[in-house]
Design an enzyme around this catalytic site. Structure first.
Site, short mmCIF file in Angstrom:
data_model
loop_
_atom_site.label_atom_id
_atom_site.label_comp_id
_atom_site.label_asym_id
_atom_site.label_seq_id
_atom_site.Cartn_x
_atom_site.Cartn_y
_atom_site.Cartn_z
N HIS A 17 0.63 -1.36 0.08
CA HIS A 17 0.11 -0.01 0.09
C HIS A 17 0.89 1.23 -0.03
O HIS A 17 0.54 2.04 -0.67
CB HIS A 17 -0.85 0.10 1.27
N GLU A 20 -6.59 -12.02 3.36
CA GLU A 20 -7.87 -11.00 3.58
C GLU A 20 -8.27 -10.92 1.98
O GLU A 20 -7.65 -10.61 0.86
CB GLU A 20 -7.15 -9.59 3.64
N HIS A 57 -7.90 -7.59 -0.33
CA HIS A 57 -6.64 -7.13 -0.49
C HIS A 57 -6.08 -7.81 -1.79
O HIS A 57 -6.04 -8.91 -1.95
CB HIS A 57 -5.72 -7.40 0.43
#
Length: 262
Positions: A132, A196, A199
């Site tokens: 990220h 996740e 993600h």
């Protein structure tokens, strides 16, 4: 004061010497121009049909606090373009992408790590940080034509086994939806994450350097001219014509703190 070429910039040096930026550098950006800073762009400039719900710009997140000062969703330009291609395919089936998180400034990564020091869910900022932080990862889901989120294995930022896309206890509908989400994104150059379901990493994330940029720099009222000024300029007064045919002007004062204009 007469306005030249719609934009007139006065710059004050630390020595209080008044300087003037040549008019060739002071042309205002066109509205259609994509604001790109160190390889990052606003997702809405690439695809305005992607829904944006930046959770960390609200109190609706696992911290219960507003972490991002502004709600601005940015990614690497290449990543945003891949996401737009995936969104175009989803739209054929009546769905759209909704983004919960995209580029994340490094200081935010440290906040999250202090709260959840578990590298299954938060990358250790002391070991290279998160994808990220490079603008090469995105947290997302799908919404239907009414803007309603599709059923998925868990909610966003669920730090439990339910968040895993391989969770065997999810409903049949959630399994169908998460498989559909993943298959389209993989087709367009993304890699899912085992812990996740929301993600996804750009498959080319290794080509991206960690970037430390304030999200405020992507706001519409942040003057692009500030990025062209010489490094020794620390203060700037900018006068912009409101519109090409207007006799009115907008004045703003800026001061450089470190590498940031405030």
């Amino acid at each position: 004061m007469k306005i030249f070429n719609q934009l007139f910039v006065c710059t004050l040096f630390c020595s209080t010497l008044l300087g003037l930026v040549p008019s060739a550098q002071t042309q205002p950006a066109q509205q259609s121009q994509i604001r790109e800073i160190e390889g990052l762009v606003r997702v809405e400039d690439i695809d305005s049909t992607i829904a944006i719900d930046l959770r960390y710009a609200t109190e609706n997140n696992f911290t219960g606090k507003k972490i991002y000062p502004v709600s601005v969703c940015v990614l690497r330009k290449e990543t945003a373009q891949k996401l737009a291609a995936a969104n175009a395919e989803f739209k054929k089936d009546g769905y759209r992408i909704k983004i919960w998180d995209a580029y994340r400034p490094p200081y935010v990564q440290k906040i999250f790590w202090n709260l959840v020091p578990d590298d299954r869910y938060v990358a250790d900022p002391n070991k290279g940080g998160s994808k990220h932080n490079r603008g090469g990862a995105v947290d997302l889901t799908l919404v239907d034509s009414n803007g309603q989120e599709l059923e998925m294995p868990s909610g966003f930022d669920d730090f439990s086994e339910k968040a895993s896309p391989s969770n065997s206890s999810m409903s049949l509908q959630a399994r169908k939806n998460v498989d559909y989400l993943s298959s389209v994104l993989v087709k367009h150059g993304f890699v899912p994450y085992e812990h996740e379901w929301w993600h996804f990493d750009d498959s080319d994330w290794r080509n991206f350097q960690l970037v430390d940029i304030k999200l405020e720099r992507f706001l519409d009222d942040f003057p692009l001219i500030l990025q062209t000024l010489e490094k020794n300029i620390k203060q700037s007064i900018i006068v912009e014509q409101v519109s090409p045919d207007s006799t009115k002007a907008r004045l703003s004062a800026w001061e450089k703190k470190g590498e940031d204009w405030l």
